[in-house]
Write a protein that holds these residues in place. Structure first.
Motif, PDB file in Angstrom:
ATOM      1  N   VAL A 156       0.667  -1.227   0.326  1.00  0.00           N
ATOM      2  CA  VAL A 156       0.037  -0.042  -0.376  1.00  0.00           C
ATOM      3  C   VAL A 156       1.276   1.371  -0.090  1.00  0.00           C
ATOM      4  O   VAL A 156       1.381   1.535   0.874  1.00  0.00           O
ATOM      5  CB  VAL A 156      -0.878  -0.131   1.064  1.00  0.00           C
ATOM      6  CG1 VAL A 156      -0.228  -0.036   2.296  1.00  0.00           C
ATOM      7  CG2 VAL A 156      -1.998   0.923   1.115  1.00  0.00           C
ATOM      8  N   CYS A 161      -1.764  -0.226  -4.733  1.00  0.00           N
ATOM      9  CA  CYS A 161      -2.849  -0.492  -3.065  1.00  0.00           C
ATOM     10  C   CYS A 161      -3.259  -2.289  -3.894  1.00  0.00           C
ATOM     11  O   CYS A 161      -4.146  -2.066  -5.020  1.00  0.00           O
ATOM     12  CB  CYS A 161      -4.055   0.297  -2.789  1.00  0.00           C
ATOM     13  SG  CYS A 161      -5.239   0.118  -1.877  1.00  0.00           S
ATOM     14  N   THR A 178      -6.337  -2.636  -6.244  1.00  0.00           N
ATOM     15  CA  THR A 178      -7.199  -1.086  -6.383  1.00  0.00           C
ATOM     16  C   THR A 178      -8.488  -0.433  -7.823  1.00  0.00           C
ATOM     17  O   THR A 178      -7.022  -1.614  -8.422  1.00  0.00           O
ATOM     18  CB  THR A 178      -6.646   1.081  -6.349  1.00  0.00           C
ATOM     19  OG1 THR A 178      -8.158   1.795  -6.007  1.00  0.00           O
ATOM     20  CG2 THR A 178      -5.257   0.675  -7.253  1.00  0.00           C
ATOM     21  N   ALA A 182      -4.814   4.875  -6.083  1.00  0.00           N
ATOM     22  CA  ALA A 182      -4.011   3.721  -4.395  1.00  0.00           C
ATOM     23  C   ALA A 182      -4.304   4.595  -3.297  1.00  0.00           C
ATOM     24  O   ALA A 182      -4.223   6.273  -3.425  1.00  0.00           O
ATOM     25  CB  ALA A 182      -2.528   3.752  -5.224  1.00  0.00           C
ATOM     26  N   ALA A 183      -4.528   4.221  -2.127  1.00  0.00           N
ATOM     27  CA  ALA A 183      -4.256   4.464  -0.974  1.00  0.00           C
ATOM     28  C   ALA A 183      -3.147   5.834  -0.303  1.00  0.00           C
ATOM     29  O   ALA A 183      -3.760   6.658  -0.019  1.00  0.00           O
ATOM     30  CB  ALA A 183      -4.248   3.494   0.508  1.00  0.00           C
ATOM     31  N   LEU A 267      -8.689  -0.522   3.879  1.00  0.00           N
ATOM     32  CA  LEU A 267      -7.635  -1.671   4.335  1.00  0.00           C
ATOM     33  C   LEU A 267      -7.666  -2.745   4.492  1.00  0.00           C
ATOM     34  O   LEU A 267      -8.222  -3.824   4.705  1.00  0.00           O
ATOM     35  CB  LEU A 267      -6.013  -0.523   4.454  1.00  0.00           C
ATOM     36  CG  LEU A 267      -5.960   0.329   3.921  1.00  0.00           C
ATOM     37  CD1 LEU A 267      -5.053   0.989   4.178  1.00  0.00           C
ATOM     38  CD2 LEU A 267      -5.269  -0.295   1.924  1.00  0.00           C
TER      39      LEU A 267
END
Ligand code: KG4
Ligand code: ZN
Length: 377
Positions: A156, A161, A178, A182-183, A267
């Motif tokens: 992550v 992700c 994802t 992305a986070a 998450l």
């Protein structure tokens, strides 16, 4: 001084020797070089790890500018490498190989590190290992702890992700990815809309410390949906709208806290699903979980993941903070593990802007239509 590689007569390298590698990382906005020694018994020693950050060069633009990044890598790669070799106390004669990130990432930067690695390999007669940046993150927790394969990995970061079953080097099965941002990208963009400096993730975590997450309700994407994919674009849009309504410091901190909780919750919820599937597939054995990548530095994310790991009977590991964000030690270790298996690359190895770890899963479930922005693999 390390022992030299031995050929075993079949062309594959003898894995029972110490291997000392120079690693190079230039895929985004960090120019990094490191020397790592992987002992014959599997012990790992990071002899040096130098990371030259370009944050100051990109900060005025609020994000990484590819052209500026590539130029900055050109200017600093040789100096950073000299520093890494000196700090490790080794000479080029002590090296058994050179590992350089060959993708995925910003291709101008990748080309700089890869070309530099090829030049060192050619000049010193050393084997070259072209490393997938994601494989570097996948092995990063092994730099500081003895974590055997296989394990379940949440990778992550700002560009990625993904949930991966890591069976070993070159053997990753993607369980989820994802479908948009992305986070880390979500952290960075929301932080920007809150007026926080780049890079946004750490700044948002700091602001969230004094906030109350209950003050705001944010969308819960993919909640209860099958599979282990992620989605952060709805959250990003909602948070950006709310950021426009914020008038006080207290509200700002509350919104930051709510965003952090929402990201940590997604998450951990998706990881929980992946843990259930992974445990079933492995008959309840090898229940090891690793989180890696820049966002693994976030305390709330770690806490949420630790909780689901404990509930599912998984061990929990995360690399030390210095190996969560981009670094070259993880590239050197991935290179050493590849070299121990006899996996090397020729000097015409290409720089690859996109390079999925699990090519079969990426082809079967392309998460991005061609040309769309988003996660790089
Ligand atoms: O792994 P990394 O250095 O680069 C990529 O490969 O993308 O990850 C950088 C990302 C950025 O999006 C940054 O904002 C995020 O990791 N990050 C954090 C924290 N530290 C770094 N996000 C949330 N909380 C943090 N403490
Ligand atoms: Zn990375």
């Amino acid at each position: 001084m390390t022992s030299r590689l031995l050929q075993d007569g079949t062309g594959s390298r003898n894995r029972m020797t110490d291997l000392t590698l120079l690693g190079l990382e230039t895929s985004c906005d960090e120019t990094a070089a490191s020397v790592v020694r992987r002992h014959a018994d599997g012990r790992v020693e990071v002899l040096s790890s130098i990371v030259g950050s370009q944050i100051a060069a990109h900060a005025p633009y609020g994000g990484v500018v590819p052209e500026i990044a590539a130029r900055a890598h050109v200017e600093s790669i040789d100096g950073i490498t000299v520093q890494a070799m000196a700090a490790a106390g080794v000479t080029y004669d002590d090296l058994d190989g050179v590992a350089a990130t060959a993708g995925p990432g910003l291709v101008g930067g990748v080309m700089v590190g890869l070309a530099f690695g090829k030049a060192v390999a050619l000049a010193r007669g050393l084997p070259l290992v072209a490393v997938n940046h994601l494989e570097g993150h996948a092995v990063s927790a092994r730099l500081a702890a003895d974590i055997p394969y296989p394990f379940l990995l949440l990778l992550v970061s700002g560009g990625h992700c993904q949930l991966l079953a890591v069976e070993g080097i070159g053997a990753c099965r993607r369980l989820g990815t994802t479908i948009d941002d992305a986070a880390g990208e979500a952290f960075d963009k929301i932080a920007k809309s809150l007026g926080l400096p780049y890079p946004g993730g750490p700044a948002l975590e700091q602001l969230a410390k004094s906030g109350d997450p209950a003050g705001y309700t944010l969308p819960r994407a993919l909640l209860g949906r099958d599979g282990c994919d992620f989605s952060f674009s709805g959250l990003k849009t909602a948070a950006a709208r709310l950021a426009e309504t914020v008038t006080t410091e207290v509200q700002r901190a509350n919104l930051a806290a709510a965003v952090q909780v929402a990201i940590a919750r997604q998450l951990s919820e998706r990881t929980d699903r992946a843990m259930a599937a992974y445990a079933l597939a492995r008959g309840g054995r090898d229940l090891r979980f690793v989180v890696a990548g820049g966002v693994a530095a976030n305390g709330a994310v770690r806490a949420a993941l630790t909780q689901v790991a404990t509930a599912r009977g998984f061990s929990f590991d995360a690399p030390p903070l210095a190996y969560c964000t981009d670094n070259a030690a993880m590239i050197a270790l991935a290179g050493a593990e590849r070299l121990a298996l006899g996996l090397t690359d020729s000097l015409d190895a290409p720089a690859r802007p996109r390079w999925p770890l699990d090519a079969a899963a990426a082809a079967a479930h392309p998460s991005h239509a061609a040309g769309r922005k988003g996660a790089k693999a």
